[in-house]
Scaffold this active site. Sequence first.
Site, PDB file in Angstrom:
ATOM      1  N   GLU A  58       0.826  -1.209   0.000  1.00 53.76           N
ATOM      2  CA  GLU A  58       0.000   0.000   0.000  1.00 53.76           C
ATOM      3  C   GLU A  58       0.862   1.261   0.000  1.00 53.76           C
ATOM      4  O   GLU A  58       0.579   2.222  -0.738  1.00 53.76           O
ATOM      5  CB  GLU A  58      -0.922  -0.009   1.219  1.00 53.76           C
ATOM      6  CG  GLU A  58      -1.683   1.291   1.464  1.00 53.76           C
ATOM      7  CD  GLU A  58      -2.679   1.642   0.382  1.00 53.76           C
ATOM      8  OE1 GLU A  58      -3.145   2.799   0.362  1.00 53.76           O
ATOM      9  OE2 GLU A  58      -3.002   0.768  -0.464  1.00 53.76           O
ATOM     10  N   HIS A  61       2.389   1.836  -3.382  1.00 49.58           N
ATOM     11  CA  HIS A  61       1.380   2.365  -4.311  1.00 49.58           C
ATOM     12  C   HIS A  61       1.174   3.861  -4.087  1.00 49.58           C
ATOM     13  O   HIS A  61       1.058   4.634  -5.048  1.00 49.58           O
ATOM     14  CB  HIS A  61       0.063   1.611  -4.112  1.00 49.58           C
ATOM     15  CG  HIS A  61      -1.031   2.062  -5.021  1.00 49.58           C
ATOM     16  ND1 HIS A  61      -0.890   2.127  -6.396  1.00 49.58           N
ATOM     17  CD2 HIS A  61      -2.303   2.481  -4.760  1.00 49.58           C
ATOM     18  CE1 HIS A  61      -2.015   2.562  -6.937  1.00 49.58           C
ATOM     19  NE2 HIS A  61      -2.884   2.794  -5.970  1.00 49.58           N
ATOM     20  N   HIS A 123     -12.407   4.442  -8.995  1.00 46.73           N
ATOM     21  CA  HIS A 123     -10.999   4.814  -8.819  1.00 46.73           C
ATOM     22  C   HIS A 123     -10.161   4.285  -9.984  1.00 46.73           C
ATOM     23  O   HIS A 123      -9.338   5.010 -10.560  1.00 46.73           O
ATOM     24  CB  HIS A 123     -10.500   4.252  -7.489  1.00 46.73           C
ATOM     25  CG  HIS A 123      -9.063   4.546  -7.196  1.00 46.73           C
ATOM     26  ND1 HIS A 123      -8.534   5.814  -7.229  1.00 46.73           N
ATOM     27  CD2 HIS A 123      -8.029   3.734  -6.853  1.00 46.73           C
ATOM     28  CE1 HIS A 123      -7.248   5.775  -6.923  1.00 46.73           C
ATOM     29  NE2 HIS A 123      -6.921   4.521  -6.701  1.00 46.73           N
ATOM     30  N   HIS A 213     -19.861  -9.573 -16.726  1.00 44.23           N
ATOM     31  CA  HIS A 213     -18.583  -9.117 -17.281  1.00 44.23           C
ATOM     32  C   HIS A 213     -18.174  -9.971 -18.479  1.00 44.23           C
ATOM     33  O   HIS A 213     -17.661  -9.447 -19.474  1.00 44.23           O
ATOM     34  CB  HIS A 213     -17.506  -9.168 -16.202  1.00 44.23           C
ATOM     35  CG  HIS A 213     -16.143  -8.802 -16.701  1.00 44.23           C
ATOM     36  ND1 HIS A 213     -15.854  -7.574 -17.265  1.00 44.23           N
ATOM     37  CD2 HIS A 213     -14.976  -9.515 -16.746  1.00 44.23           C
ATOM     38  CE1 HIS A 213     -14.585  -7.535 -17.627  1.00 44.23           C
ATOM     39  NE2 HIS A 213     -14.033  -8.702 -17.330  1.00 44.23           N
ATOM     40  N   HIS A 275      -4.045  -8.893 -16.907  1.00 44.89           N
ATOM     41  CA  HIS A 275      -5.407  -8.492 -17.272  1.00 44.89           C
ATOM     42  C   HIS A 275      -5.545  -6.967 -17.194  1.00 44.89           C
ATOM     43  O   HIS A 275      -6.138  -6.336 -18.078  1.00 44.89           O
ATOM     44  CB  HIS A 275      -6.398  -9.167 -16.324  1.00 44.89           C
ATOM     45  CG  HIS A 275      -7.761  -9.354 -16.908  1.00 44.89           C
ATOM     46  ND1 HIS A 275      -7.983  -9.922 -18.149  1.00 44.89           N
ATOM     47  CD2 HIS A 275      -9.004  -9.055 -16.422  1.00 44.89           C
ATOM     48  CE1 HIS A 275      -9.273  -9.963 -18.401  1.00 44.89           C
ATOM     49  NE2 HIS A 275      -9.922  -9.428 -17.372  1.00 44.89           N
TER      50      HIS A 275
END
EC number: 1.17.99.9
Length: 311
Positions: A58, A61, A123, A213, A275
């Site tokens: 975290e 990031h 986000h 999806h 992905h």
Amino acid sequence: MQRFIKWLAVITSLDLLIVLLGGALVTKTGSGQGCGKSWPLCNGEFVPSNLSMETIIELSHRLTSGSAGILVTLLCILSWKYYKHVRETKTLAILSFVFLVAQALMGAAAVVWGQMPAVLAIHFGISLISFASVILLTCLIFEIDQKFDARSLIMDKKMKFHIYGVTIYCYLVVYTGALVRHERASLACPDFPLCSKNRPMPTQLHEWVQMGHRVAAMLIFAWILYAMILAIRHYKQQPVVYWGWIISFILVTLQAIVGILVVFTNASLAMALLHSLFISCLFAVLCYLVMLGTRSKVNAKEAASTSKQTK
């Protein structure tokens, strides 16, 4: 200075890509609360004393996001100053900066007010627009359009419809994929293409999210395939459109393969990151085609005006 701006554009693009992949890594590893509900500090500290793996992921990031903010701001200022003669520069600079700020605010909201799936999906979507804007700005700085003679490009209404339609639809598919990830629905359906051998139709929320999806992804695959066929048939003399759709189809094919492998590899980290990588690249290519589509309208008007003057 222009050489410096080119290097800055490349580094900024790579940094934003790392931010996108870092966000996927945070979600995949469940590290969203690695710094607690503290922002911009980490667990209430500037340098956290207790460094767990979740905290490191975290915090990394956040640091890459912070560096991206500095780089994007600098790139916007310099491109505005030195490339303002290019029509799209100011618009892209504004989009890059505004959506980067929005991305940071959404990230902070997710930390402070909880990891709501809808907020996290938004986000990622906002991050994608910021990334695509910087990629387009980089293309302008490197004068990619001049190398492909894009300034003389004129597209018919049918091709522009497919470009705009696929891009908008791709963005919606991104949100369905982000919702799958943040709802922890990646493995809700253990088989492919149907949800399960025993019950092909979904029966509960997570399965509906996953199958929704998949259907959306199949539709965009078919749409890009059709648009590529049109480009191959009618736009061989316009290499930027011709190769733009071929590259888009390659990317959507890779995206589909990796998406299937996510299911059969028990949602491995490598597949999850690939992905995110392929969809980010696909969206950037589609956005470049959108920019060419807007230019095509201007080019057509200029060509018509020139034709009238010669008569």
